[in-house]
Design an enzyme around this catalytic site. Structure first.
Site, PDB file in Angstrom:
ATOM      1  N   GLY A 296       0.817  -1.202   0.000  1.00 31.19           N
ATOM      2  CA  GLY A 296       0.000   0.000   0.000  1.00 31.19           C
ATOM      3  C   GLY A 296       0.852   1.253   0.000  1.00 31.19           C
ATOM      4  O   GLY A 296       2.056   1.208  -0.292  1.00 31.19           O
ATOM      5  N   ASP A 297       0.227   2.372   0.343  1.00 28.91           N
ATOM      6  CA  ASP A 297       0.945   3.643   0.289  1.00 28.91           C
ATOM      7  C   ASP A 297       2.098   3.703   1.280  1.00 28.91           C
ATOM      8  O   ASP A 297       3.084   4.404   1.047  1.00 28.91           O
ATOM      9  CB  ASP A 297      -0.027   4.796   0.525  1.00 28.91           C
ATOM     10  N   GLY A 298       1.986   2.969   2.403  1.00 28.73           N
ATOM     11  CA  GLY A 298       3.094   2.952   3.353  1.00 28.73           C
ATOM     12  C   GLY A 298       4.350   2.358   2.746  1.00 28.73           C
ATOM     13  O   GLY A 298       5.452   2.900   2.909  1.00 28.73           O
TER      14      GLY A 298
ATOM     15  N   THR B 255      -4.945  -0.482   1.239  1.00 30.43           N
ATOM     16  CA  THR B 255      -6.310  -0.003   1.434  1.00 30.43           C
ATOM     17  C   THR B 255      -6.550   1.324   0.736  1.00 30.43           C
ATOM     18  O   THR B 255      -7.650   1.572   0.248  1.00 30.43           O
ATOM     19  CB  THR B 255      -6.615   0.140   2.939  1.00 30.43           C
TER      20      THR B 255
ATOM     21  N   ASP C 150       4.682  18.718 -13.118  1.00 33.24           N
ATOM     22  CA  ASP C 150       4.707  20.136 -13.493  1.00 33.24           C
ATOM     23  C   ASP C 150       5.674  20.968 -12.669  1.00 33.24           C
ATOM     24  O   ASP C 150       5.771  22.180 -12.842  1.00 33.24           O
ATOM     25  CB  ASP C 150       3.304  20.738 -13.417  1.00 33.24           C
TER      26      ASP C 150
ATOM     27  N   LEU D 191       5.462  21.713  -9.552  1.00 37.21           N
ATOM     28  CA  LEU D 191       4.765  22.536  -8.567  1.00 37.21           C
ATOM     29  C   LEU D 191       3.871  21.694  -7.677  1.00 37.21           C
ATOM     30  O   LEU D 191       3.331  20.671  -8.102  1.00 37.21           O
ATOM     31  CB  LEU D 191       3.897  23.593  -9.259  1.00 37.21           C
TER      32      LEU D 191
ATOM     33  N   GLU E 202       1.778   8.597   6.121  1.00 35.46           N
ATOM     34  CA  GLU E 202       2.761   8.321   7.166  1.00 35.46           C
ATOM     35  C   GLU E 202       3.075   9.595   7.942  1.00 35.46           C
ATOM     36  O   GLU E 202       3.155  10.684   7.353  1.00 35.46           O
ATOM     37  CB  GLU E 202       4.051   7.786   6.546  1.00 35.46           C
TER      38      GLU E 202
END
Length: 309
Positions: free
Chosen positions: A67-69, A92, A219, A221, A275
């Site tokens: 996942g993102d962790g 998740t 981009d 930014l 996180e």
């Protein structure tokens, strides 16, 4: 490019989906002719150390399964190195993969895409945010949303997006505007009362909440979404719109496009990619082209021009 690549796996991601996802992803890569080495860790620090060792040893790519962790850990290992990052998103939230239009919870498809990208040069150079020596790919949250994250992380009896919906309702009971001091691109500091300040390299957090709906990852930014002072009633009306990105038209919402931001507020913990990043104050900087992600886009085929603030 070496034919040996590294599968970086979190076996506990998505309530065990990480362990199940590793095999079909590895099979897809092996079927394409790659030699696959799997890296696990006893804990986050050990996993990151092993991933960095693989990158330093010249692995052809780091393929993160979780996942993102885990994506956050993988970014710490590959940012600025030139080693491509593959994403097999089975957690998740999966906000990093969502922002890039990559397969979610389909490890075989994600493995095939990574293999094809490696063979055909289908990589996309994207920006990353940096706070001190730490990198983030999606959104840095501070304020009401980070307090929701605090509470959501303490909830063990529910999972997924529903957990954050419950945490939002619980935090509303204690809600009051937060005094911030912000500085954009090194300009004059401004003292404001706000509900939250979200710093977006990507578009979403919390499993699909489009807090920085117009952010682009190449981009140079950040899109900084500031939700100003709101009543509880207004906040209840605004927050459901975040899932569609239509909250950006609300009178209390402003967006700034900047390459750096300094944020200060008492008692607020910042989160990035889900996180904890530590207590404010902090300075976040957008680093253009900090990582190459295996997306299937050929170099030069995707991208956008930097936008004026």
């Amino acid at each position: 490019m070496t034919s040996e690549i590294t599968l970086f796996v979190n076996p506990t991601a998505g309530r065990g989906r990480g362990a199940h996802a590793a095999q079909p992803a590895a099979s897809a890569l092996r079927d394409a002719g790659f030699s696959v080495r799997t890296v696990l860790g006893e804990d986050a620090d050990d996993a990151l150390r092993r991933a960095r060792e693989a990158v330093a040893a010249g692995t052809g790519a780091l393929i993160a399964v979780g996942g993102d962790g885990l994506m956050s850990l993988a970014l710490q290992a590959v940012a600025g190195t030139g080693t491509p990052l593959g994403v097999v998103a089975v957690g998740t939230g999966n906000d990093f993969a969502r922002a890039l239009g990559l397969p979610v919870r389909d490890p075989a498809a994600a493995g095939r895409l990574a293999a094809r990208a490696l063979k055909e040069g289908g990589e996309r150079a994207i920006d990353l945010g940096r706070v001190g020596d730490r990198w983030f790919g999606s959104v840095l949250a501070s304020g009401f949303d980070s307090r929701v994250n605090d509470r959501g992380n303490r909830m063990r009896f529910v999972g997924g997006r529903f957990k954050y919906d419950l945490a939002i309702l619980a935090e509303l009971a204690a809600f009051k505007p937060i005094p911030y001091r912000i500085r954009l691109d090194g300009g004059e500091a401004a003292d404001i009362e706000a509900t939250l300040v979200a710093v977006g390299n990507g578009t979403t957090y919390g499993g699909g909440m489009r807090i920085c709906a117009d952010a682009e990852m190449d981009d140079g930014l950040f899109d900084v979404t500031v939700v100003g002072e709101c009543t509880r009633t207004e906040l209840l009306k605004v927050f459901p719109k975040v899932y569609r990105g239509t909250h950006l038209g609300h009178r209390a919402v402003t967006v700034h496009r900047v390459s750096s931001i300094e944020l200060a507020a008492a008692g607020i913990t910042a989160y990035a990619d889900g996180e904890p990043m530590g207590a404010l104050p902090l300075t976040a900087t957008c680093v253009p082209g900090a990582v190459r992600v295996l997306t299937g886009h050929r170099p030069g085929a995707a991208g956008s021009k930097a936008r004026a603030n």
